[in-house]
Design a protein around this motif. Structure first.
Motif, PDB file in Angstrom:
ATOM      1  N   TYR A   1       0.816  -1.205   0.000  1.00 21.43           N
ATOM      2  CA  TYR A   1       0.000   0.000   0.000  1.00 21.43           C
ATOM      3  C   TYR A   1       0.857   1.265   0.000  1.00 21.43           C
ATOM      4  CZ  TYR A   1      -3.127   3.641   1.659  1.00 21.43           C
ATOM      5  OH  TYR A   1      -3.816   4.813   1.788  1.00 21.43           O
ATOM      6  N   VAL A   2       1.861   1.315   0.867  1.00 17.50           N
ATOM      7  CA  VAL A   2       2.731   2.490   0.955  1.00 17.50           C
ATOM      8  C   VAL A   2       3.482   2.684  -0.361  1.00 17.50           C
ATOM      9  CG1 VAL A   2       4.802   3.416   2.079  1.00 17.50           C
ATOM     10  CG2 VAL A   2       2.961   2.470   3.457  1.00 17.50           C
ATOM     11  N   SER A   3       3.976   1.606  -0.924  1.00 17.02           N
ATOM     12  CA  SER A   3       4.723   1.703  -2.181  1.00 17.02           C
ATOM     13  C   SER A   3       3.828   2.178  -3.325  1.00 17.02           C
ATOM     14  CB  SER A   3       5.340   0.351  -2.530  1.00 17.02           C
ATOM     15  OG  SER A   3       6.227  -0.058  -1.524  1.00 17.02           O
ATOM     16  N   ALA A   4       2.632   1.607  -3.419  1.00 15.20           N
ATOM     17  CA  ALA A   4       1.712   2.005  -4.489  1.00 15.20           C
ATOM     18  C   ALA A   4       1.275   3.458  -4.330  1.00 15.20           C
ATOM     19  CB  ALA A   4       0.500   1.084  -4.497  1.00 15.20           C
TER      20      ALA A   4
ATOM     21  N   GLU B   1      11.391  16.250   1.139  1.00 13.76           N
ATOM     22  CA  GLU B   1      10.217  15.964   1.960  1.00 13.76           C
ATOM     23  C   GLU B   1       9.499  14.707   1.478  1.00 13.76           C
ATOM     24  OE1 GLU B   1       8.121  19.832   3.626  1.00 13.76           O
ATOM     25  OE2 GLU B   1       8.625  20.064   1.488  1.00 13.76           O
ATOM     26  N   LYS B   2       9.460  14.507   0.188  1.00 13.26           N
ATOM     27  CA  LYS B   2       8.829  13.307  -0.366  1.00 13.26           C
ATOM     28  C   LYS B   2       9.557  12.052   0.116  1.00 13.26           C
ATOM     29  CE  LYS B   2       7.358  15.546  -4.636  1.00 13.26           C
ATOM     30  NZ  LYS B   2       7.476  15.568  -6.100  1.00 13.26           N
ATOM     31  N   TYR B   3      10.890  12.062  -0.005  1.00 12.46           N
ATOM     32  CA  TYR B   3      11.665  10.887   0.394  1.00 12.46           C
ATOM     33  C   TYR B   3      11.602  10.647   1.891  1.00 12.46           C
ATOM     34  CZ  TYR B   3      13.494  11.022  -4.351  1.00 12.46           C
ATOM     35  OH  TYR B   3      13.610  11.021  -5.716  1.00 12.46           O
ATOM     36  N   VAL B   4      11.607  11.704   2.676  1.00 15.89           N
ATOM     37  CA  VAL B   4      11.505  11.562   4.134  1.00 15.89           C
ATOM     38  C   VAL B   4      10.149  10.982   4.515  1.00 15.89           C
ATOM     39  CG1 VAL B   4      11.376  12.865   6.301  1.00 15.89           C
ATOM     40  CG2 VAL B   4      13.200  13.344   4.670  1.00 15.89           C
ATOM     41  N   THR B   5       9.107  11.418   3.846  1.00 19.69           N
ATOM     42  CA  THR B   5       7.765  10.904   4.124  1.00 19.69           C
ATOM     43  C   THR B   5       7.670   9.414   3.829  1.00 19.69           C
ATOM     44  OG1 THR B   5       6.811  13.051   3.609  1.00 19.69           O
ATOM     45  CG2 THR B   5       5.317  11.171   3.586  1.00 19.69           C
ATOM     46  N   VAL B   6       8.187   9.007   2.697  1.00 24.06           N
ATOM     47  CA  VAL B   6       8.148   7.589   2.334  1.00 24.06           C
ATOM     48  C   VAL B   6       9.011   6.771   3.288  1.00 24.06           C
ATOM     49  CG1 VAL B   6       8.740   5.913   0.540  1.00 24.06           C
ATOM     50  CG2 VAL B   6       7.598   8.044  -0.077  1.00 24.06           C
ATOM     51  N   ALA B   7      10.190   7.271   3.619  1.00 26.93           N
ATOM     52  CA  ALA B   7      11.069   6.556   4.552  1.00 26.93           C
ATOM     53  C   ALA B   7      10.417   6.422   5.925  1.00 26.93           C
ATOM     54  CB  ALA B   7      12.408   7.278   4.667  1.00 26.93           C
ATOM     55  N   ALA B   8       9.779   7.475   6.390  1.00 28.34           N
ATOM     56  CA  ALA B   8       9.090   7.418   7.685  1.00 28.34           C
ATOM     57  C   ALA B   8       7.961   6.389   7.651  1.00 28.34           C
ATOM     58  CB  ALA B   8       8.552   8.795   8.053  1.00 28.34           C
ATOM     59  N   SER B   9       7.265   6.305   6.539  1.00 26.79           N
ATOM     60  CA  SER B   9       6.189   5.313   6.407  1.00 26.79           C
ATOM     61  C   SER B   9       6.745   3.897   6.500  1.00 26.79           C
ATOM     62  CB  SER B   9       5.461   5.490   5.074  1.00 26.79           C
ATOM     63  OG  SER B   9       4.865   6.753   5.005  1.00 26.79           O
TER      64      SER B   9
ATOM     65  N   LEU C   1       7.841  -1.085   9.691  1.00 26.31           N
ATOM     66  CA  LEU C   1       8.824  -1.968  10.318  1.00 26.31           C
ATOM     67  C   LEU C   1       8.591  -2.083  11.821  1.00 26.31           C
ATOM     68  CD1 LEU C   1      11.484  -3.624  10.205  1.00 26.31           C
ATOM     69  CD2 LEU C   1      12.671  -1.462  10.617  1.00 26.31           C
ATOM     70  N   VAL C   2       8.343  -0.972  12.475  1.00 27.07           N
ATOM     71  CA  VAL C   2       8.074  -0.985  13.920  1.00 27.07           C
ATOM     72  C   VAL C   2       6.801  -1.775  14.215  1.00 27.07           C
ATOM     73  CG1 VAL C   2       7.462   0.467  15.893  1.00 27.07           C
ATOM     74  CG2 VAL C   2       9.347   1.125  14.400  1.00 27.07           C
ATOM     75  N   LEU C   3       5.781  -1.591  13.395  1.00 19.80           N
ATOM     76  CA  LEU C   3       4.547  -2.356  13.573  1.00 19.80           C
ATOM     77  C   LEU C   3       4.821  -3.848  13.450  1.00 19.80           C
ATOM     78  CD1 LEU C   3       1.446  -2.490  13.834  1.00 19.80           C
ATOM     79  CD2 LEU C   3       1.359  -2.343  11.347  1.00 19.80           C
ATOM     80  N   TRP C   4       5.629  -4.231  12.474  1.00 18.98           N
ATOM     81  CA  TRP C   4       5.962  -5.644  12.286  1.00 18.98           C
ATOM     82  C   TRP C   4       6.677  -6.205  13.511  1.00 18.98           C
ATOM     83  CZ3 TRP C   4      11.000  -7.791  11.030  1.00 18.98           C
ATOM     84  CH2 TRP C   4      10.951  -9.159  10.733  1.00 18.98           C
TER      85      TRP C   4
END
Length: 75
Positions: free
Chosen positions: A17-20, A36-44, A49-52
């Motif tokens: 979902y995040v990738s799409a 900002e775009k890359y930071v947002t995606v990296a944070a997601s 990962l933390v959820l996993w």
């Protein structure tokens, strides 16, 4: 066929979902910078990962409790 754990299945679904979402919306967004775009995606990805990790730990604790309950029932 081996059953997929809840933590793994949910993580894979969220990663897809995040990738799409990133692939679809980020190139069209001109209001923010590329950084900002890359930071947002990296944070997601970090959040997923933390959820996993949390879900894996929860599953492990549930498994241990189940094993302890089975041992008590045998006595």
């Amino acid at each position: 066929m081996k059953k997929i754990k809840k933590s793994t299945g949910l993580t894979i679904a969220l990663l897809i979902y995040v990738s799409a979402t990133a692939a679809y919306f980020l190139p069209r967004n001109t209001e923010i910078s590329n950084t900002e775009k890359y930071v947002t995606v990296a944070a997601s990805y970090v959040i997923v990962l933390v959820l996993w990790l949390v879900l894996r730990k929860k599953e492990e604790l549930q498994r241990k409790r189940r094993e302890e309950d089975e041992k008590r029932k045998e006595l």
